[in-house]
Write a protein that holds these residues in place. Structure first.
Motif, PDB file in Angstrom:
ATOM      1  N   HIS A 216       0.782  -1.348   0.246  1.00 56.31           N
ATOM      2  CA  HIS A 216      -0.336   0.127  -0.082  1.00 56.31           C
ATOM      3  C   HIS A 216       0.919   1.316   0.316  1.00 56.31           C
ATOM      4  CE1 HIS A 216      -3.231   3.103   1.140  1.00 56.31           C
ATOM      5  NE2 HIS A 216      -3.538   2.584   0.961  1.00 56.31           N
ATOM      6  N   THR A 217       1.957   0.707   0.717  1.00 59.50           N
ATOM      7  CA  THR A 217       2.315   2.251   0.632  1.00 59.50           C
ATOM      8  C   THR A 217       3.367   2.219  -0.751  1.00 59.50           C
ATOM      9  OG1 THR A 217       4.251   0.918   2.200  1.00 59.50           O
ATOM     10  CG2 THR A 217       2.601   2.596   3.429  1.00 59.50           C
ATOM     11  N   LYS A 218       3.983   1.624  -1.162  1.00 58.80           N
ATOM     12  CA  LYS A 218       4.832   1.529  -2.095  1.00 58.80           C
ATOM     13  C   LYS A 218       3.991   2.292  -3.560  1.00 58.80           C
ATOM     14  CE  LYS A 218       7.804  -2.490  -1.955  1.00 58.80           C
ATOM     15  NZ  LYS A 218       7.592  -4.067  -2.929  1.00 58.80           N
ATOM     16  N   LYS A 219       2.132   2.213  -3.757  1.00 62.92           N
ATOM     17  CA  LYS A 219       1.542   2.268  -4.860  1.00 62.92           C
ATOM     18  C   LYS A 219       1.424   4.258  -4.146  1.00 62.92           C
ATOM     19  CE  LYS A 219      -1.093  -1.603  -5.592  1.00 62.92           C
ATOM     20  NZ  LYS A 219      -1.844  -2.168  -5.325  1.00 62.92           N
TER      21      LYS A 219
ATOM     22  N   ASP B   5      -1.795   8.329   9.240  1.00 58.73           N
ATOM     23  CA  ASP B   5      -1.710   6.539  10.172  1.00 58.73           C
ATOM     24  C   ASP B   5      -1.728   5.337   9.310  1.00 58.73           C
ATOM     25  OD1 ASP B   5      -1.575   4.626  11.665  1.00 58.73           O
ATOM     26  OD2 ASP B   5      -3.957   4.596  11.903  1.00 58.73           O
ATOM     27  N   PRO B   6      -0.333   4.925   9.048  1.00 57.10           N
ATOM     28  CA  PRO B   6      -0.334   3.964   8.707  1.00 57.10           C
ATOM     29  C   PRO B   6      -1.368   2.470   8.125  1.00 57.10           C
ATOM     30  CG  PRO B   6       1.702   3.266   9.915  1.00 57.10           C
ATOM     31  CD  PRO B   6       0.666   5.213  10.109  1.00 57.10           C
ATOM     32  N   TYR B   7      -2.319   2.445   8.634  1.00 59.92           N
ATOM     33  CA  TYR B   7      -3.159   1.395   9.779  1.00 59.92           C
ATOM     34  C   TYR B   7      -4.121   1.942   9.019  1.00 59.92           C
ATOM     35  CZ  TYR B   7       1.042  -1.233  11.539  1.00 59.92           C
ATOM     36  OH  TYR B   7       1.888  -1.315  12.023  1.00 59.92           O
ATOM     37  N   ASP B   8      -4.527   3.426   8.718  1.00 60.75           N
ATOM     38  CA  ASP B   8      -5.930   4.161   8.691  1.00 60.75           C
ATOM     39  C   ASP B   8      -6.435   3.296   7.277  1.00 60.75           C
ATOM     40  OD1 ASP B   8      -7.960   5.580   8.892  1.00 60.75           O
ATOM     41  OD2 ASP B   8      -7.084   7.248   7.693  1.00 60.75           O
ATOM     42  N   TYR B   9      -6.081   3.069   6.953  1.00 62.35           N
ATOM     43  CA  TYR B   9      -6.763   2.056   5.449  1.00 62.35           C
ATOM     44  C   TYR B   9      -6.809   0.826   5.416  1.00 62.35           C
ATOM     45  CZ  TYR B   9      -3.070  -1.358   4.305  1.00 62.35           C
ATOM     46  OH  TYR B   9      -1.713  -1.982   4.570  1.00 62.35           O
ATOM     47  N   LEU B  10      -6.616   0.358   6.144  1.00 65.19           N
ATOM     48  CA  LEU B  10      -6.684  -1.134   6.700  1.00 65.19           C
ATOM     49  C   LEU B  10      -8.071  -1.326   7.333  1.00 65.19           C
ATOM     50  CD1 LEU B  10      -3.812  -2.819   8.733  1.00 65.19           C
ATOM     51  CD2 LEU B  10      -5.175  -3.223   6.602  1.00 65.19           C
ATOM     52  N   PHE B  11      -8.597  -0.220   7.608  1.00 60.32           N
ATOM     53  CA  PHE B  11     -10.513   0.202   8.137  1.00 60.32           C
ATOM     54  C   PHE B  11     -11.353   1.655   7.697  1.00 60.32           C
ATOM     55  CE2 PHE B  11      -6.834  -0.438  11.878  1.00 60.32           C
ATOM     56  CZ  PHE B  11      -7.747  -2.011  12.423  1.00 60.32           C
TER      57      PHE B  11
ATOM     58  N   VAL C 155     -13.071   1.572   4.559  1.00 66.34           N
ATOM     59  CA  VAL C 155     -14.155   0.889   4.076  1.00 66.34           C
ATOM     60  C   VAL C 155     -14.562   1.379   2.533  1.00 66.34           C
ATOM     61  CG1 VAL C 155     -16.654  -1.047   3.578  1.00 66.34           C
ATOM     62  CG2 VAL C 155     -14.712  -0.440   5.883  1.00 66.34           C
ATOM     63  N   TYR C 156     -14.832   1.980   2.819  1.00 70.10           N
ATOM     64  CA  TYR C 156     -15.300   3.099   1.435  1.00 70.10           C
ATOM     65  C   TYR C 156     -14.572   4.190   0.471  1.00 70.10           C
ATOM     66  CZ  TYR C 156     -20.167   1.678   3.595  1.00 70.10           C
ATOM     67  OH  TYR C 156     -20.999   1.007   4.089  1.00 70.10           O
ATOM     68  N   ASN C 157     -13.235   3.741   0.918  1.00 70.08           N
ATOM     69  CA  ASN C 157     -12.277   4.701   0.554  1.00 70.08           C
ATOM     70  C   ASN C 157     -12.758   5.747   0.317  1.00 70.08           C
ATOM     71  OD1 ASN C 157     -10.530   2.318  -0.116  1.00 70.08           O
ATOM     72  ND2 ASN C 157     -11.636   1.968  -2.095  1.00 70.08           N
ATOM     73  N   LYS C 158     -13.149   7.028   1.131  1.00 72.29           N
ATOM     74  CA  LYS C 158     -12.858   8.050   1.377  1.00 72.29           C
ATOM     75  C   LYS C 158     -12.095   9.106   1.686  1.00 72.29           C
ATOM     76  CE  LYS C 158     -17.504   7.953   3.335  1.00 72.29           C
ATOM     77  NZ  LYS C 158     -18.728   8.361   4.334  1.00 72.29           N
TER      78      LYS C 158
END
Length: 50
Positions: A28-31, A39-45, A47-50
């Protein structure tokens, strides 16, 4: 003996979860999808890609 095998499998499963999560975070960080997130873990939670 069964307790030792159970603890061993538990350790293997925990290590597998950590390994897979680390791989997902590094991909995820490479892209470059974390431009505006602190927060690097924020995308894990996220759901709707806001």
């Amino acid at each position: 003996m069964a307790i030792i095998v159970g603890i061993g499998w538990l350790l293997v499963l925990c290590a597998l979860i950590v390994f897979l999560a680390a791989g997902a975070i590094s991909q995820h960080t490479k892209k470059g999808l974390t431009q505006d997130k602190k927060d690097p873990y924020d995308y894990l939670f996220d759901v709707y890609n806001k």
